[in-house]
Design a protein around this motif. Sequence first.
Motif, PDB file in Angstrom:
ATOM      1  N   THR A 138       0.833  -1.205   0.000  1.00 10.85           N
ATOM      2  CA  THR A 138       0.000   0.000   0.000  1.00 10.85           C
ATOM      3  C   THR A 138       0.868   1.256   0.000  1.00 10.85           C
ATOM      4  O   THR A 138       0.718   2.133   0.843  1.00 10.85           O
ATOM      5  N   VAL A 139       1.773   1.345  -0.960  1.00 12.27           N
ATOM      6  CA  VAL A 139       2.642   2.505  -1.124  1.00 12.27           C
ATOM      7  C   VAL A 139       2.697   2.848  -2.604  1.00 12.27           C
ATOM      8  O   VAL A 139       2.328   2.044  -3.461  1.00 12.27           O
ATOM      9  N   THR A 140       3.140   4.052  -2.895  1.00 20.53           N
ATOM     10  CA  THR A 140       3.303   4.470  -4.290  1.00 20.53           C
ATOM     11  C   THR A 140       4.768   4.691  -4.643  1.00 20.53           C
ATOM     12  O   THR A 140       5.066   5.216  -5.714  1.00 20.53           O
ATOM     13  N   SER A 141       5.671   4.299  -3.767  1.00 19.70           N
ATOM     14  CA  SER A 141       7.096   4.457  -4.042  1.00 19.70           C
ATOM     15  C   SER A 141       7.557   3.385  -5.017  1.00 19.70           C
ATOM     16  O   SER A 141       6.897   2.357  -5.208  1.00 19.70           O
ATOM     17  N   VAL A 153       9.803  -1.448  -2.795  1.00 21.65           N
ATOM     18  CA  VAL A 153       8.979  -2.065  -1.763  1.00 21.65           C
ATOM     19  C   VAL A 153       9.771  -3.163  -1.076  1.00 21.65           C
ATOM     20  O   VAL A 153      10.416  -3.985  -1.740  1.00 21.65           O
TER      21      VAL A 153
END
Length: 334
Positions: A98-101, A104
Motif C-alpha cells: 500500500t505505497v506508491t514508491s 517495496v
Amino acid sequence: MVDTDPCPNTLQAYYPDAAGTRLRVTATGPAGVAVSSVLQLGTARAVQLLLQAPSLIPPLQEAVLEVHGVDQVWWSCAQIGLLDLVTECPSALTSALTVTSTSVLIPSGALTEGRYLFTVTSTFASVHHRLVVRETPAVSWVRITPSKQRLRHNEELVAQAEIEGGVGDALWMLVELSEQEWTGEATYETTLICANQVRALRTSVPKQGLYSDRFPASILEEGTIFAPVLVIGNATAVSDLREELRKEGRRSRLPLRAPGAWFFPADHGTTVNAPPRGGLVTITPAIGEALSTPFHVATAGWRDERVEDLKFTFFVILSKGWEALRASGDELDE
C-alpha cells in the motif's frame, strides 16, 4: 463534426491508429469562408518499466522489489494456486504494497511457500513479475537482471542473473517467443518452453554469483521476440539437456524436461528492431556548385517500429571516400 459553441472556436476529436499519417482539417464559417491546415500525427513515446525482483526465494525471507523508469507507481499482488487459479494475497503481503514508491520491502514472514504474481502500474504502463517461494537445496535466491525490451539493428543481447547458493552447472538458452504466451515464471525440472523455440545455447560460468553471457546480433532475427532463460542444476541434468538440444531436439515441439534443474526465464522478451524502410530522400536542387549553392535535404514516408527514434545523417562524397558532413537531428524533416 459540427462545433455548436462558437466561443471559443475549438473542437476536440479522437482519431485512433493514425500515427505517422497526415490530416487536412478544414473549418468553414456561416458565410462559406473556409480555412484549412495539414496536421502530421506523431506517436507517443512509450514508457519502459523495468522491475528488479527475485524469481526464487526460500519461505519466510524478505524480498525487495524495485521498479525503474517512473517516479510513482501502484502495486498489487495475487497468489497463484493449482491449475493457475488466482486468489488474493495474504493480508500481511497486501499491507506491504500500500505505497506508491518505486521500491517495496516485503518483510520476512509475509511470503509463505507458493507462487505469486506482482503487478506494478504507472500512469502510462504496467509490468508483471512472478515470484516462486520454495525451499530448495540447489539455489537459495535468484534474480534475472532485466534486459532491454528493444534492441537496435546489429545490437547484441546481454543476459545476466544473480544467484546465491547455486550448486551445479549452468546453461543459457535463447528462446524465441513468437508462438508462446510468456509468463517469466521459474519452474523446476519441467517448462512450457519447447525445444524448437531454442535458438542458441551458452555454457555459463559464474563470477562472484553473477551469471552473464552475450548473444551476438548475427543470430537475432529482426522483428522477432527473444528471451534469455538460465538453466541451473546438477551436472547430469544440464549436460543431458544440452546434448538433447544439440542433436535432434531442436525440431521437437515437446516441452523441455531436465530432472534436477531449474529454469529461470527473463520477465519479458526483447524485440530486435528492423532497419527503417519504405522512405524517400529528396535533395533540392539536384545540381549545384560546392560551397555556394544551398541544398535542402528532406525525408518522408519512412516506416519503423519506433518512428520517433529515427535520426538522420547527411554525407558528402569526396574523391578520397566518405566523409561525414553533418550528423544531427532527432526528427525527420517532412
